[in-house]
Write a protein that holds these residues in place. Structure first.
Motif, PDB file in Angstrom:
ATOM      1  N   ILE A  16      -3.219   5.008   6.719  1.00 44.11           N
ATOM      2  CA  ILE A  16      -2.564   3.745   7.113  1.00 44.11           C
ATOM      3  C   ILE A  16      -3.790   2.923   7.773  1.00 44.11           C
ATOM      4  O   ILE A  16      -3.689   1.711   7.386  1.00 44.11           O
ATOM      5  CB  ILE A  16      -1.796   4.092   8.456  1.00 44.11           C
ATOM      6  N   GLU A  17      -4.879   3.465   7.997  1.00 38.27           N
ATOM      7  CA  GLU A  17      -5.910   2.581   8.564  1.00 38.27           C
ATOM      8  C   GLU A  17      -6.618   2.069   7.438  1.00 38.27           C
ATOM      9  O   GLU A  17      -7.637   1.120   7.644  1.00 38.27           O
ATOM     10  CB  GLU A  17      -6.818   3.619   9.384  1.00 38.27           C
ATOM     11  N   SER A  18      -6.704   2.745   6.371  1.00 38.45           N
ATOM     12  CA  SER A  18      -7.258   2.030   5.053  1.00 38.45           C
ATOM     13  C   SER A  18      -6.290   0.865   4.419  1.00 38.45           C
ATOM     14  O   SER A  18      -6.901   0.475   3.511  1.00 38.45           O
ATOM     15  CB  SER A  18      -7.725   3.210   4.082  1.00 38.45           C
ATOM     16  N   ALA A  19      -5.027   0.863   4.707  1.00 35.18           N
ATOM     17  CA  ALA A  19      -4.340   0.060   4.030  1.00 35.18           C
ATOM     18  C   ALA A  19      -4.491  -1.522   4.317  1.00 35.18           C
ATOM     19  O   ALA A  19      -4.881  -1.884   5.403  1.00 35.18           O
ATOM     20  CB  ALA A  19      -2.706   0.253   4.662  1.00 35.18           C
ATOM     21  N   ARG A  20      -4.310  -2.292   2.993  1.00 35.28           N
ATOM     22  CA  ARG A  20      -4.676  -3.651   3.122  1.00 35.28           C
ATOM     23  C   ARG A  20      -3.301  -4.357   2.806  1.00 35.28           C
ATOM     24  O   ARG A  20      -3.192  -5.700   3.036  1.00 35.28           O
ATOM     25  CB  ARG A  20      -5.474  -4.095   1.936  1.00 35.28           C
ATOM     26  N   ILE A  62       3.783  -0.832   3.780  1.00 36.56           N
ATOM     27  CA  ILE A  62       3.022   0.330   3.652  1.00 36.56           C
ATOM     28  C   ILE A  62       4.308   1.317   3.437  1.00 36.56           C
ATOM     29  O   ILE A  62       5.534   1.304   3.924  1.00 36.56           O
ATOM     30  CB  ILE A  62       2.464   0.801   5.007  1.00 36.56           C
ATOM     31  N   MET A  63       4.153   2.290   2.243  1.00 36.21           N
ATOM     32  CA  MET A  63       5.125   2.987   1.884  1.00 36.21           C
ATOM     33  C   MET A  63       4.305   4.631   1.958  1.00 36.21           C
ATOM     34  O   MET A  63       3.118   4.609   1.511  1.00 36.21           O
ATOM     35  CB  MET A  63       5.729   2.917   0.396  1.00 36.21           C
ATOM     36  N   LEU A  64       4.947   5.604   2.680  1.00 35.89           N
ATOM     37  CA  LEU A  64       4.200   6.934   2.406  1.00 35.89           C
ATOM     38  C   LEU A  64       4.965   7.821   1.315  1.00 35.89           C
ATOM     39  O   LEU A  64       6.185   7.734   1.262  1.00 35.89           O
ATOM     40  CB  LEU A  64       4.793   7.604   3.892  1.00 35.89           C
ATOM     41  N   THR A  80       0.795  -1.140  -0.041  1.00 33.82           N
ATOM     42  CA  THR A  80      -0.059  -0.078   0.009  1.00 33.82           C
ATOM     43  C   THR A  80       0.939   1.227  -0.011  1.00 33.82           C
ATOM     44  O   THR A  80       1.737   1.314   0.899  1.00 33.82           O
ATOM     45  CB  THR A  80      -0.928   0.138   1.144  1.00 33.82           C
ATOM     46  N   ILE A  81       0.550   2.130  -1.101  1.00 29.90           N
ATOM     47  CA  ILE A  81       1.382   3.574  -1.060  1.00 29.90           C
ATOM     48  C   ILE A  81       0.208   4.416  -0.516  1.00 29.90           C
ATOM     49  O   ILE A  81      -0.785   4.734  -1.163  1.00 29.90           O
ATOM     50  CB  ILE A  81       1.869   3.718  -2.457  1.00 29.90           C
ATOM     51  N   VAL A  82       0.546   5.145   0.497  1.00 32.57           N
ATOM     52  CA  VAL A  82      -0.407   6.053   1.315  1.00 32.57           C
ATOM     53  C   VAL A  82       0.081   7.502   0.775  1.00 32.57           C
ATOM     54  O   VAL A  82       1.389   7.945   0.717  1.00 32.57           O
ATOM     55  CB  VAL A  82      -0.243   6.093   2.692  1.00 32.57           C
ATOM     56  N   ILE A  83      -0.496   8.336  -0.021  1.00 34.58           N
ATOM     57  CA  ILE A  83      -0.339   9.573  -0.417  1.00 34.58           C
ATOM     58  C   ILE A  83      -1.321  10.592   0.161  1.00 34.58           C
ATOM     59  O   ILE A  83      -2.329  10.790  -0.033  1.00 34.58           O
ATOM     60  CB  ILE A  83      -0.474   9.759  -2.017  1.00 34.58           C
ATOM     61  N   PRO A  84      -0.839  11.394   1.307  1.00 36.80           N
ATOM     62  CA  PRO A  84      -1.797  12.662   1.584  1.00 36.80           C
ATOM     63  C   PRO A  84      -1.492  13.782   0.850  1.00 36.80           C
ATOM     64  O   PRO A  84      -0.409  13.916   0.187  1.00 36.80           O
ATOM     65  CB  PRO A  84      -0.864  12.987   2.933  1.00 36.80           C
ATOM     66  N   VAL A 130      -3.000   1.755  -3.787  1.00 36.65           N
ATOM     67  CA  VAL A 130      -2.609   3.260  -3.684  1.00 36.65           C
ATOM     68  C   VAL A 130      -3.949   4.087  -3.121  1.00 36.65           C
ATOM     69  O   VAL A 130      -4.766   4.229  -3.627  1.00 36.65           O
ATOM     70  CB  VAL A 130      -2.384   4.003  -5.144  1.00 36.65           C
ATOM     71  N   VAL A 131      -3.612   4.539  -1.703  1.00 37.32           N
ATOM     72  CA  VAL A 131      -4.678   5.232  -0.979  1.00 37.32           C
ATOM     73  C   VAL A 131      -4.229   6.651  -0.937  1.00 37.32           C
ATOM     74  O   VAL A 131      -3.131   6.924  -0.333  1.00 37.32           O
ATOM     75  CB  VAL A 131      -4.522   4.674   0.559  1.00 37.32           C
TER      76      VAL A 131
END
Length: 330
Positions: free
Chosen positions: A80-84, A88-90, A8-12, A37-38
């Motif tokens: 992060i909470e939505s990651a499956r 995890i990468m930020l 999961t790649i988290v993109i704020p 990709v979140v």
């Protein structure tokens, strides 16, 4: 062992419409394809959300979340909470990653059975596209080690070989699930300093990958790192006071690291003339002098000079000259 675990790649994203297409493309065009990709739009007031929505419609791997503006910490936590994914990468919405980044990080994490992988970053001037020296990010070369525990990794941070930057780590998702670690919404500035000092003491297995896989954009107009309010600086100062209390006797290089951060806070104050800024300046000054009284001999020569200027009440002039020099160089 699964050789292609979901990542999961988290993109704020907040008001990064100019950069977000390139950022998302660097994630979705990875050589490693098993991705989620979140994207968390943090209440953008430009067309960031609309741009993200167009891209999400075209790629089923993209999960787009919209929330009212709550800050970087909240947006990262939501992602992060939505990651499956197993990992995890930020990735911040105005930055990019190398197209082989995830593939190489999964290989490294699998090889060493790591909870975290630390990797190198490079900086690019967002105005000119110029690749900047590594010293823009960290003063010393990337560590020449393959593995350590969390305390060993903190030593590399305190000694200047790697930075506090949370996107510079590749995380096993279990860390967040079992440890309950999150970014603190109460810290409005230097969130990553708080995060790495909170999470790393609890990590057992960390691997190191010296390739610069993350591309950090410097000098972006409107960037959250460009201008700070007194409220933001005070929030960071309160956090640093706590970190100093908890960590000051854990590593010989920590005092040098902490005092440099305190000086950085002073440089971020919007002014040294209004009453709120002056009051906070003197509080930070007191903290620096307090640490220096015990650890001055450990400081490098440049830091010793800054402390002496502060002690002689010459630091505002030192800072003014430093800012003027930077302006002239531009």
């Amino acid at each position: 062992m699964d050789q292609t675990p979901l990542v999961t790649i988290v993109i704020p994203a907040y008001n990064v419409a100019e950069y977000i297409d390139e950022c998302i493309a660097s994630a979705t065009n990875q050589t490693y394809k098993n991705l989620q990709v979140v994207i968390v739009d943090d209440g953008s007031t430009d067309n960031t959300f609309e741009r993200c929505n167009v891209l999400a419609q075209a790629d089923s791997r993209i999960c787009l979340i919209h929330e009212d503006n709550a800050g970087l910490a909240s947006a990262r936590n939501k992602g992060i909470e939505s990651a499956r994914g197993k990992y995890i990468m930020l990735l911040d919405g105005d930055d990019t990653i190398r197209l082989t980044a995830v593939e190489k990080l999964v290989q490294c994490a699998t090889l060493h059975n790591s909870d975290l992988v630390v990797f190198d970053l490079c900086a690019v001037d967002s105005q000119t596209g110029e690749l900047l020296p590594r010293t823009v990010m960290n003063p010393l070369p990337f560590p020449q080690i393959k593995q350590s525990n969390g305390e060993g990794c903190l030593h590399q941070i305190y000694s200047g070989h790697i930075g506090n930057y949370a996107p510079g780590f590749f995380y096993r998702r279990e860390i967040f699930e079992k440890g309950g670690f999150r970014f603190s919404s109460d810290v409005l500035f230097l969130e990553d300093v708080n995060f790495v000092n909170s999470i790393l003491p609890h990590i057992e297995r960390i691997a190191y990958l010296s390739e610069p896989l993350y591309i950090y954009k410097c000098n972006r107009s409107g960037s959250l790192t460009n201008s700070k309010s007194v409220k933001q600086v005070r929030s960071a100062f309160s956090m640093l006071q706590r970190v100093i209390t908890e960590r000051k006797n854990t590593d010989a290089d920590f005092p040098n690291y902490a005092v440099n951060l305190l000086f950085f806070l002073i440089s971020c104050l919007p002014s040294l003339t209004d009453s709120d800024s002056k009051s906070l300046y003197h509080e930070v000054e007191k903290a620096i002098i307090g640490l220096s009284s015990s650890y001055f001999s450990r400081f490098d020569s440049h830091l010793k000079l800054k402390v002496l200027c502060l002690d002689l009440h010459l630091y505002p002039l030192f800072l003014k000259l430093h800012r003027k020099t930077r302006t002239l160089r531009k």
